[in-house]
Design a protein around this motif. Structure first.
Motif, PDB file in Angstrom:
ATOM      1  N   GLU A 174       0.806  -1.221   0.000  1.00 55.43           N
ATOM      2  CA  GLU A 174       0.000   0.000   0.000  1.00 55.43           C
ATOM      3  C   GLU A 174       0.838   1.270   0.000  1.00 55.43           C
ATOM      4  N   THR A 175       2.150   1.134   0.236  1.00 57.69           N
ATOM      5  CA  THR A 175       3.018   2.312   0.178  1.00 57.69           C
ATOM      6  C   THR A 175       3.307   2.734  -1.265  1.00 57.69           C
ATOM      7  N   VAL A 176       2.991   1.858  -2.222  1.00 53.65           N
ATOM      8  CA  VAL A 176       3.189   2.202  -3.629  1.00 53.65           C
ATOM      9  C   VAL A 176       2.045   3.112  -4.065  1.00 53.65           C
ATOM     10  N   PRO A 177       2.332   4.318  -4.557  1.00 51.92           N
ATOM     11  CA  PRO A 177       1.256   5.243  -4.948  1.00 51.92           C
ATOM     12  C   PRO A 177       0.506   4.747  -6.173  1.00 51.92           C
ATOM     13  N   ASP A 178      -0.745   5.165  -6.307  1.00 54.92           N
ATOM     14  CA  ASP A 178      -1.550   4.771  -7.464  1.00 54.92           C
ATOM     15  C   ASP A 178      -1.152   5.527  -8.723  1.00 54.92           C
ATOM     16  N   VAL A 179      -0.743   6.793  -8.557  1.00 55.77           N
ATOM     17  CA  VAL A 179      -0.413   7.649  -9.696  1.00 55.77           C
ATOM     18  C   VAL A 179       1.035   8.103  -9.572  1.00 55.77           C
ATOM     19  N   VAL A 180       1.825   7.878 -10.614  1.00 51.26           N
ATOM     20  CA  VAL A 180       3.238   8.253 -10.609  1.00 51.26           C
ATOM     21  C   VAL A 180       3.636   8.780 -11.983  1.00 51.26           C
ATOM     22  N   GLU A 181       4.797   9.421 -12.047  1.00 50.54           N
ATOM     23  CA  GLU A 181       5.329   9.874 -13.332  1.00 50.54           C
ATOM     24  C   GLU A 181       5.666   8.657 -14.196  1.00 50.54           C
ATOM     25  N   GLN A 182       5.234   8.687 -15.457  1.00 47.57           N
ATOM     26  CA  GLN A 182       5.536   7.607 -16.388  1.00 47.57           C
ATOM     27  C   GLN A 182       5.921   8.184 -17.736  1.00 47.57           C
ATOM     28  N   VAL A 183       6.668   7.390 -18.494  1.00 45.94           N
ATOM     29  CA  VAL A 183       7.038   7.782 -19.851  1.00 45.94           C
ATOM     30  C   VAL A 183       6.523   6.735 -20.826  1.00 45.94           C
ATOM     31  N   GLU A 184       6.092   7.196 -22.003  1.00 46.99           N
ATOM     32  CA  GLU A 184       5.646   6.297 -23.063  1.00 46.99           C
ATOM     33  C   GLU A 184       6.814   6.104 -24.021  1.00 46.99           C
ATOM     34  N   LEU A 185       7.145   4.839 -24.298  1.00 46.99           N
ATOM     35  CA  LEU A 185       8.383   4.541 -25.008  1.00 46.99           C
ATOM     36  C   LEU A 185       8.182   3.654 -26.229  1.00 46.99           C
ATOM     37  N   ARG A 186       9.061   3.864 -27.190  1.00 47.53           N
ATOM     38  CA  ARG A 186       9.221   2.946 -28.322  1.00 47.53           C
ATOM     39  C   ARG A 186      10.727   2.790 -28.532  1.00 47.53           C
ATOM     40  N   VAL A 227       5.667   3.347 -18.826  1.00 53.30           N
ATOM     41  CA  VAL A 227       6.415   2.683 -17.761  1.00 53.30           C
ATOM     42  C   VAL A 227       6.789   3.682 -16.669  1.00 53.30           C
ATOM     43  N   PRO A 228       6.691   3.281 -15.416  1.00 54.42           N
ATOM     44  CA  PRO A 228       7.145   4.128 -14.306  1.00 54.42           C
ATOM     45  C   PRO A 228       8.606   3.829 -13.978  1.00 54.42           C
ATOM     46  N   ARG A 229       9.185   4.650 -13.154  1.00 58.25           N
ATOM     47  CA  ARG A 229      10.535   4.355 -12.647  1.00 58.25           C
ATOM     48  C   ARG A 229      10.498   3.038 -11.861  1.00 58.25           C
ATOM     49  N   GLY A 230      11.548   2.243 -12.061  1.00 60.23           N
ATOM     50  CA  GLY A 230      11.633   0.976 -11.353  1.00 60.23           C
ATOM     51  C   GLY A 230      11.043  -0.189 -12.110  1.00 60.23           C
ATOM     52  N   TYR A 231      10.448   0.073 -13.263  1.00 62.24           N
ATOM     53  CA  TYR A 231       9.786  -0.986 -14.024  1.00 62.24           C
ATOM     54  C   TYR A 231      10.690  -1.619 -15.079  1.00 62.24           C
ATOM     55  N   LEU A 232      11.685  -0.876 -15.535  1.00 64.29           N
ATOM     56  CA  LEU A 232      12.560  -1.386 -16.579  1.00 64.29           C
ATOM     57  C   LEU A 232      13.680  -2.238 -15.990  1.00 64.29           C
ATOM     58  N   LEU A 233      13.998  -3.291 -16.696  1.00 62.49           N
ATOM     59  CA  LEU A 233      15.013  -4.218 -16.214  1.00 62.49           C
ATOM     60  C   LEU A 233      16.416  -3.647 -16.331  1.00 62.49           C
ATOM     61  N   GLU A 269       1.906  12.212 -15.431  1.00 62.51           N
ATOM     62  CA  GLU A 269       1.491  11.478 -14.233  1.00 62.51           C
ATOM     63  C   GLU A 269       0.321  10.578 -14.632  1.00 62.51           C
ATOM     64  N   ARG A 270       0.453   9.284 -14.370  1.00 64.31           N
ATOM     65  CA  ARG A 270      -0.571   8.328 -14.778  1.00 64.31           C
ATOM     66  C   ARG A 270      -0.789   7.281 -13.694  1.00 64.31           C
ATOM     67  N   ARG A 271      -1.983   6.694 -13.727  1.00 67.86           N
ATOM     68  CA  ARG A 271      -2.292   5.599 -12.814  1.00 67.86           C
ATOM     69  C   ARG A 271      -1.518   4.355 -13.254  1.00 67.86           C
ATOM     70  N   LEU A 272      -0.970   3.632 -12.308  1.00 75.63           N
ATOM     71  CA  LEU A 272      -0.206   2.424 -12.610  1.00 75.63           C
ATOM     72  C   LEU A 272      -1.107   1.326 -13.166  1.00 75.63           C
ATOM     73  N   THR A 273      -0.591   0.581 -14.130  1.00 70.91           N
ATOM     74  CA  THR A 273      -1.285  -0.631 -14.555  1.00 70.91           C
ATOM     75  C   THR A 273      -1.118  -1.682 -13.462  1.00 70.91           C
ATOM     76  N   LEU A 274      -1.930  -2.729 -13.527  1.00 75.93           N
ATOM     77  CA  LEU A 274      -1.827  -3.792 -12.532  1.00 75.93           C
ATOM     78  C   LEU A 274      -0.447  -4.424 -12.552  1.00 75.93           C
ATOM     79  N   ASP A 275       0.076  -4.690 -13.739  1.00 75.23           N
ATOM     80  CA  ASP A 275       1.388  -5.316 -13.854  1.00 75.23           C
ATOM     81  C   ASP A 275       2.470  -4.435 -13.261  1.00 75.23           C
ATOM     82  N   ALA A 276       2.420  -3.131 -13.565  1.00 75.00           N
ATOM     83  CA  ALA A 276       3.420  -2.214 -13.032  1.00 75.00           C
ATOM     84  C   ALA A 276       3.298  -2.097 -11.517  1.00 75.00           C
ATOM     85  N   ARG A 277       2.063  -2.069 -11.026  1.00 76.96           N
ATOM     86  CA  ARG A 277       1.872  -1.959  -9.569  1.00 76.96           C
ATOM     87  C   ARG A 277       2.419  -3.193  -8.850  1.00 76.96           C
TER      88      ARG A 277
END
Length: 303
Positions: A174-186, A227-233, A269-277
């Motif tokens: 629950e400490t993970v926020p619902d909405v965070v900064e994200q970037v759209e990438l290709r 993708v939010p910070r912390g999501y990329l490998l 700023e976007r709501r996290l997807t389930l996978d990202a959360r």
């Protein structure tokens, strides 16, 4: 592209147990306002007292902040882990590695349970009975216990512990926020440096990024989504894209799997997807456990 997503390759046997126990009975654990009942000697308390350390009346696999992980419990969990691995046909089973995995998982469970109780979480006998009833309504409990060699007492003890663990795990998630900064990438992804250099030359000469991406990845066009910070490998890719202006692309970034040129399509700023959360929640849990271990006294007594 899955190669860029966060993947945590940590085998956790007790998650198999949690999946069964909570798949059909996932209601949240409430913290009663009543005083906790004194457990019977057959039930683990998971509440060590600094003034009166837990007495070691039987051989221990480890001692976590004064609380004993019984050696017999550990050995039986190792057996169950090996059975599960064999059933999953994962190849050769390394018993030494299995013992390390199971011991670390048990230590993590005790740390989570201890923190839950420190925060005032109480799991009463009635809570355990209700969860046991729900479990029995979902599966043939006797057959399951026979398959995994659980006695009723062992199952009750494990269930009480898992309920504490689940509560603390949920608090961390629950400490993970619902909405965070994200970037759209290709991305343009090349397996060779020569291929990446050719793509970069085309792009710098005015080539369309999407066209180049589809040339190198015909199935997906290199689209990575939001993708939010912390999501990329790959840390180097993540650092680059979160510092890259929208509408521009990175230089060639080399990784263990190949070469990346990444376009930042948008940022907001976007709501996290389930996978990202779920990914960020796992990271939060791992970080919490690392911090908790750093301030805990853990004595390992088995090899």
């Amino acid at each position: 592209m899955r190669a860029l997503k966060t993947f945590i390759p940590k085998p956790v046997f007790w998650l198999l147990f949690v999946t069964l126990l909570f798949s059909s009975c996932s209601q949240p654990i409430e913290t009663p306002s009543v005083v906790e009942e004194t457990p019977s000697p057959s039930q683990p308390t998971f509440t060590p007292s600094p003034e009166e350390p837990t007495a070691t009346t039987q051989p221990a696999a480890a001692i976590v902040n004064g609380e004993v992980i019984p050696l017999t419990w550990f050995e039986r969990e190792v057996e169950r882990y090996l059975i599960a691995q064999s059933a999953a046909e994962t190849g050769d089973i390394d018993e030494e590695a299995a013992r390390e995995i199971v011991l670390n998982d048990l230590i993590d469970q005790f740390l989570l349970a201890q923190a839950a109780q420190e925060a005032g979480t109480v799991i009463s006998d009635e809570d355990v009975r209700e969860r046991m009833d729900a479990l029995g309504a979902a599966v043939d409990l006797d057959a399951w216990m026979m398959t995994w060699a659980y006695t009723l007492e062992e199952l009750v003890e494990s269930l009480r512990l898992q309920m504490l663990v689940a509560h603390q795990r949920d608090q961390i998630a629950e400490t993970v926020p619902d909405v965070v900064e994200q970037v759209e990438l290709r991305q343009v992804f090349a397996f060779t440096e020569a291929g990446a250099n050719r793509a970069l030359l085309n792009l710098n000469s005015g080539g369309d990024f999407e066209d180049q991406a589809y040339e190198y990845s015909p199935d997906s066009g290199g689209y990575l989504g939001w993708v939010p910070r912390g999501y990329l490998l790959i840390p180097a890719v993540e650092e680059a894209v979160f510092n890259q202006p929208v509408g521009t692309y990175t230089e060639i970034i080399e990784s263990e799997i190949g070469y990346h040129i990444v376009l930042v399509i948008n940022r907001e700023e976007r709501r996290l997807t389930l996978d990202a959360r779920l990914t960020l929640a796992r990271q939060a849990l791992n970080a919490w456990l690392a911090d908790r271990r750093a301030i805990s006294t853990i004595e390992v007594l088995v090899e």
